[in-house]
Write an enzyme that holds these catalytic residues in place. Structure first.
Site, PDB file in Angstrom:
ATOM      1  N   GLY B  39      52.116  47.254  21.611  1.00 56.58           N
ATOM      2  CA  GLY B  39      51.691  46.927  22.967  1.00 56.58           C
ATOM      3  C   GLY B  39      52.095  45.502  23.309  1.00 56.58           C
ATOM      4  O   GLY B  39      51.997  44.602  22.480  1.00 56.58           O
ATOM      5  N   GLY B  41      51.138  43.852  26.402  1.00 56.05           N
ATOM      6  CA  GLY B  41      50.376  43.266  27.507  1.00 56.05           C
ATOM      7  C   GLY B  41      49.959  41.858  27.124  1.00 56.05           C
ATOM      8  O   GLY B  41      50.558  41.238  26.236  1.00 56.05           O
ATOM      9  N   LEU B  42      48.940  41.338  27.772  1.00 56.94           N
ATOM     10  CA  LEU B  42      48.545  39.958  27.498  1.00 56.94           C
ATOM     11  C   LEU B  42      48.224  39.749  26.030  1.00 56.94           C
ATOM     12  O   LEU B  42      48.656  38.772  25.425  1.00 56.94           O
ATOM     13  CB  LEU B  42      47.338  39.583  28.357  1.00 56.94           C
ATOM     14  CG  LEU B  42      47.650  39.386  29.845  1.00 56.94           C
ATOM     15  CD1 LEU B  42      46.377  39.020  30.597  1.00 56.94           C
ATOM     16  CD2 LEU B  42      48.693  38.302  30.042  1.00 56.94           C
ATOM     17  N   ALA B  43      47.460  40.652  25.438  1.00 57.86           N
ATOM     18  CA  ALA B  43      47.073  40.475  24.036  1.00 57.86           C
ATOM     19  C   ALA B  43      48.294  40.601  23.128  1.00 57.86           C
ATOM     20  O   ALA B  43      48.531  39.744  22.269  1.00 57.86           O
ATOM     21  CB  ALA B  43      46.006  41.488  23.652  1.00 57.86           C
ATOM     22  N   GLY B  44      49.076  41.636  23.313  1.00 65.09           N
ATOM     23  CA  GLY B  44      50.203  41.899  22.425  1.00 65.09           C
ATOM     24  C   GLY B  44      51.318  40.872  22.547  1.00 65.09           C
ATOM     25  O   GLY B  44      51.822  40.360  21.541  1.00 65.09           O
ATOM     26  N   SER B 283      40.409  44.118  45.672  1.00 68.37           N
ATOM     27  CA  SER B 283      39.517  43.097  45.112  1.00 68.37           C
ATOM     28  C   SER B 283      38.112  43.266  45.672  1.00 68.37           C
ATOM     29  O   SER B 283      37.903  43.503  46.851  1.00 68.37           O
ATOM     30  CB  SER B 283      40.043  41.714  45.462  1.00 68.37           C
ATOM     31  OG  SER B 283      39.039  40.770  45.197  1.00 68.37           O
ATOM     32  N   ARG B 336      28.850  45.643  40.389  1.00 68.38           N
ATOM     33  CA  ARG B 336      29.763  46.784  40.495  1.00 68.38           C
ATOM     34  C   ARG B 336      29.088  48.121  40.216  1.00 68.38           C
ATOM     35  O   ARG B 336      29.287  49.087  40.940  1.00 68.38           O
ATOM     36  CB  ARG B 336      30.895  46.615  39.474  1.00 68.38           C
ATOM     37  CG  ARG B 336      31.851  45.523  39.824  1.00 68.38           C
ATOM     38  CD  ARG B 336      32.893  45.337  38.726  1.00 68.38           C
ATOM     39  NE  ARG B 336      33.835  44.300  39.135  1.00 68.38           N
ATOM     40  CZ  ARG B 336      34.888  43.923  38.424  1.00 68.38           C
ATOM     41  NH1 ARG B 336      35.135  44.474  37.254  1.00 68.38           N
ATOM     42  NH2 ARG B 336      35.703  42.992  38.858  1.00 68.38           N
ATOM     43  N   HIS B 407      37.972  51.736  36.007  1.00 66.76           N
ATOM     44  CA  HIS B 407      38.818  50.554  36.042  1.00 66.76           C
ATOM     45  C   HIS B 407      39.057  49.943  34.665  1.00 66.76           C
ATOM     46  O   HIS B 407      40.132  49.442  34.380  1.00 66.76           O
ATOM     47  CB  HIS B 407      38.154  49.528  36.961  1.00 66.76           C
ATOM     48  CG  HIS B 407      38.922  48.273  37.134  1.00 66.76           C
ATOM     49  ND1 HIS B 407      40.242  48.265  37.511  1.00 66.76           N
ATOM     50  CD2 HIS B 407      38.584  46.973  36.979  1.00 66.76           C
ATOM     51  CE1 HIS B 407      40.662  47.009  37.586  1.00 66.76           C
ATOM     52  NE2 HIS B 407      39.683  46.219  37.249  1.00 66.76           N
ATOM     53  N   LEU B 447      41.493  39.191  31.449  1.00 62.63           N
ATOM     54  CA  LEU B 447      42.694  38.404  31.172  1.00 62.63           C
ATOM     55  C   LEU B 447      42.373  37.333  30.138  1.00 62.63           C
ATOM     56  O   LEU B 447      43.146  37.070  29.219  1.00 62.63           O
ATOM     57  CB  LEU B 447      43.207  37.762  32.469  1.00 62.63           C
ATOM     58  CG  LEU B 447      43.518  38.733  33.610  1.00 62.63           C
ATOM     59  CD1 LEU B 447      44.073  37.976  34.815  1.00 62.63           C
ATOM     60  CD2 LEU B 447      44.514  39.786  33.171  1.00 62.63           C
TER      61      LEU B 447
END
Lengths: 256, 643
Positions: B39, B41-44, B283, B336, B407, B447
């Site tokens: 992966g 994404g941000l982490a990967g 948003s 939410r 989400h 994030l």
């Protein structure tokens, strides 16, 4: 709001990189104007699957207009008829009942078709790998507010940085030039202080890689800007040319 | 049995002390280790880049055609950090406290404190990379208040913060690819984990373009594969987001924690019909000025749905501003989960709007008359444009229609303080793990967590494990590689042999309906038990009546989807089991048997203040639940109230 539509699709089908492709005609019936273009293709694919026919392969992922994975040349225009809109955000209300829609993959030597409507855009990654970064490691960086940047400069860099890397600029260009894509990234770094230390070597390295990938030259027709789904401006290309020629003039360190 | 390895000592010193005690790998020896990152994404992407910078050899994998397209790219709002640049009283402790409380006291104190602590480094790192955050006229970084926070600690890049942060991490990754330290595999999907003597030693992947089933060996494997929201079929996730890598690791021994914790976002664009493929989030800042309502009576709502009357025909006294009515002090700004649950309730009462009845109004008429259309445009213009483009309705002229959508998933692979799973050498980072958000995630915290794990946690903790391993390369000829590869090939062949009458999407949509109806934002015992039976039947239907076309040796959409949906069917059942077990209302979900007298969520700290970590026991065997008790030494547990 109009009613449901019956459409004729002429879709490029190609088994893989090695085989020749051709157009195949499909009917897309009872299409709601509220569907996105890709949802319309989903419906066609469900129908094909039920009949035991191979579904049409197309690239897509986020379906929010931001990941840049979707492509498609629709009736001769990258991402279809609506301005500043990706294919995934294009809705069927932009078409009318009885219409024939021609759907092709991006056409460029540097983007070989891998199946049906999907192309190989790894050339874009390789251009970024050539220099689209600041040479810093994780950790050991200054406090974020130690690097003040005037708001208008930051905003301009942001505008360049919003490129989604979809390749529509290349597909729109009669020369299959990648100048808009490359210049957007070069501009982002050229504008802000973080990008200054390697400003010229970066421009040289990225342009060299761009040429190596087999993209065409820019002849300033502006088709790229007109078809860009996120509104990347031609001024980026002007800035890139300036960076590139200044780099040559000063004979900065060799591109690595 | 579960050891969370939380370091001893005062909360604020745990991470510093722990870092000192972690074993180090000599710089010259790092190149003798290979780390697999799944992966980007941000982490990967942040983990792969940071580990390669340290000198490790990294092999990174993503299913998309480029690492830049991972779904982190679509995050809109922003990223929290306890910088206190606004001088408004923020601190590491306050961000920690807000996050623990926001998660409804179902996360570990030590993990959350570390997250808040490293949040400040993330912003520094991203700015140094050239990420164009929003700035003020003085040239310094701008912040906004987000998701009801009382301080302005959210950094943002217009409505595209995820895009800019991911492109930053992607640039760092590209630099390491160029340096030859990261070998990047795009259009590759992880289909299994290889373990040798109980340790993670590699993965089996399928090259989506050629169909080649390949073995990759490494000294450690990092799963950075995101959440499992697509179990609901419709969600705000990207079409390709899936649980397969995490699920196959679970079947090899990684415990899965709190799978029933999912977050349902209230302000999404409603479904228009069965063709719908995904949902688009807007948003939640819209609720700052929009008023949520439905017609007071079912009759009026029916007329509206049939088009016999227009929304503007409904008089003020015939409108029910249900959030303002039920929650006078928070009104439209309730959290939410409360907003989502109430909207679904209105639809169930028959008072929903739009053609499908699955929507409520979000009305800006009052805001436009109070502030003027220009002021509203300045604040929300891009969101209004997006809504207009998708629905063809002008939100300046008529109310928006909104409906909740899945989400984010707070549950995920269980990890200890070092982010290691119950399989030594296997780690889980970002949304893929369960660790930091408890039963509910705060806005602008996803994030933060992805980048915290990748840039600032894993580079320290993975070394501690590797230092104890010895330098021998992983033996790719070990029989377990061949055995696992053959199992994967067998599964692919089995899928390709299925020639039934249903498409994979038919089954996936049915699964989504079951999960949404019975294991969504409100659950009860009866419904959950029914869901379990329905999912088991659906699984049988899948394996007996689905059709998968084409061959392995090509880009094969049907095959990709079939493998993912097969795993979602198994995960769905575990989610239901977990929801059945948790007889309390907590965070993002409402258990109907656990309510206060006036019908609001009631948490049960006495009986459920634990992490439920599930252990796989084999096909069709009930999983075994292990408890990790949550110990709160620093915060006092309180019940939420928004009345």
């Amino acid at each position: 709001m109009s009613g449901h539509m019956n459409l004729t699709l002429k879709v490029w089908r190609q088994k893989n990189k090695e085989t020749r492709g051709k157009f195949v005609t499909y009917k897309a019936d009872d299409i709601s104007p509220d569907m996105s273009f890709l949802e319309m293709l989903d419906v066609v694919n469900e129908g094909l699957t039920r009949k035991g026919e191979d579904p049409i392969y197309f690239d897509h992922d986020c379906r929010e207009g931001i990941c840049g994975m979707c492509s498609l040349h629709i009736n001769g225009r990258p991402h279809g008829p609506k301005e500043e809109t990706t294919t995934c955000q294009l809705h069927m209300r932009s078409f009318h009942d009885g219409q024939t829609i021609v759907i092709e993959p991006w056409r460029a030597a540097a983007f070989p078709v891998i199946k049906d409507l999907a192309v190989d855009r790894s050339a874009f990654d390789r251009i970024q790998q050539a220099g689209a970064y600041v040479n810093i490691n994780t950790g050991g960086v200054p406090d974020a507010n130690a690097i003040p940047i005037p708001k208008d400069v930051a905003d301009e860099a942001f505008e360049s940085a919003t490129c989604i890397g979809c390749g529509a600029c290349v597909a729109a260009c009669k020369n299959a030039s990648a100048m808009l894509f490359v210049s957007a990234k070069i501009s982002q770094y050229a504008l802000v202080p973080q990008g200054q230390t390697e400003r010229y070597s970066r421009a040289q390295a990225m342009v060299a890689q761009m040429d190596e990938e087999g993209f065409g030259s820019c002849t300033n027709t502006g088709a790229c800007e007109a078809e860009c789904p996120v509104g990347i401006k031609l001024t980026n290309i002007a800035r890139m040319n300036r960076e590139y020629f200044t780099a040559k003039f000063f004979k900065q360190e060799e591109a690595h | 049995m579960l050891d969370s390895k939380i370091p001893a000592g005062p909360l604020a010193e745990k991470w510093s002390n722990h870092k000192f005690h972690l074993k180090l790998v000599n710089p010259a020896n790092k190149r003798r280790f290979t780390i697999i990152v799944v992966g980007t994404g941000l982490a990967g992407a942040s983990a792969a880049a940071s580990l390669a910078e340290l000198g490790y050899n990294v092999k990174a994998f993503c299913y998309q055609d480029s690492a830049r397209r991972a779904h982190s790219i679509a995050a809109q709002g922003g990223i929290n950090a306890a910088k206190n640049y606004q001088n408004d009283g923020d601190s590491v402790y306050r961000l920690f406290y807000d996050t623990i409380k926001g998660g409804d006291y179902r996360a570990r104190e030590a993990n959350v404190y570390r997250l808040a602590e490293v949040s400040v480094n993330i912003i520094d790192q991203c700015v140094a990379q050239g990420v164009p955050f929003a700035r003020e006229y003085g040239g310094l970084l701008d912040n906004r208040s987000f998701g009801g926070a009382q301080v302005s600690r959210t950094f943002y890049a217009r409505g595209q913060t995820g895009q800019q942060l991911l492109l930053g991490a992607y640039s760092a990754l590209n630099r390491q690819i160029h340096a030859g330290k990261v070998e990047m595999f795009t259009r590759h999907e992880m289909l299994d984990l290889v373990t040798i003597e109980g340790q993670a030693r590699g993965i089996i992947t399928r090259d989506l373009e050629t169909g080649a089933i390949e073995s990759h060996a490494g000294h450690a494997v990092l799963l950075c594969t995101g959440g499992y929201g697509n179990v609901f079929f419709l969600s705000t996730n990207a079409m390709g987001c899936n649980v397969t890598a995490a699920w196959r690791a679970h079947k090899r021994g990684a415990f899965f924690a709190n799978p029933c914790y999912t977050q349902i976002h209230p302000t999404c664009i409603p479904v228009t019909g069965d063709h719908q493929s995904k949902l688009t989030l807007m948003s939640e800042s819209l609720r700052n000025d929009g008023r949520v309502w439905v017609p007071k009576t079912v009759e009026l709502a029916q007329k509206l749905r049939k088009g016999e009357i227009k929304v503007t025909d409904i008089k003020e006294e015939d409108r029910d501003y249900f959030l303002e009515r039920k929650y006078p002090s928070f009104g439209n700004l309730v959290p939410r989960d409360v907003a989502s649950r109430n909207a679904k309730q209105m639809a169930e009462e028959g008072r929903g709007v739009g053609k499908t009845g699955l929507a409520v109004f979000l009305d800006f008429a009052e805001a436009i008359s109070r502030l003027g259309e220009d002021a509203v445009r300045a604040k929300y213009g891009n969101l209004f444009d997006m809504y207009y483009q998708i629905t063809d309705e002008n939100p300046y002229k008529q109310p928006m229609r909104i409906y909740p959508a899945v989400h984010y998933t707070m549950g995920g692979i269980w990890v200890d303080y070092n982010l290691m799973t119950t399989i030594p050498g296997l780690y889980a980072l970002g949304e893929c793990n369960f660790s930091d958000h408890g039963a509910n995630r705060l806005g602008a915290s996803a994030l933060m967590q992805g980048l915290a794990d990748g840039y600032f946690v894993i580079p320290y903790t993975v070394g501690d494990y590797l230092a104890g391993l010895g330098f021998a390369p992983v033996d790719k000829n070990h029989p377990n590689f061949e055995k696992t590869r053959l199992e994967v090939e067998g599964k692919v062949k089995q899928l390709l042999s299925m020639k039934g009458s249903k498409t994979v999407d038919d089954i996936h949509k049915k699964l989504g309906h079951i999960m949404w109806e019975y294991c969504g934002m409100a659950r009860n015992e009866e419904g959950l038990k029914k869901a379990k039976g329905l999912i088991q039947e659906l699984r049988k239907e899948f394996w007996s009546d689905v059709t998968v076309l084409g061959e392995n040796e090509e880009l094969n959409l049907s095959l990709e989807k079939a493998g993912r949906v097969a795993d979602f069917l198994e995960l769905g059942e575990l989610m239901v089991d977990d929801a059945l077990n948790r007889r309390e209302s907590c965070g993002g979900h409402f258990r109907e048997e656990s309510a206060t007298e006036d019908g609001e969520a009631k948490r049960d700290d006495e009986n459920y203040s634990y992490v439920a970590a599930w252990e796989y026991q084999g096909d069709n065997q009930p999983e075994v639940m292990h408890k990790e008790e949550l110990i709160f030494e620093n915060v006092k547990l309180t019940q939420r109230s928004y009345k």
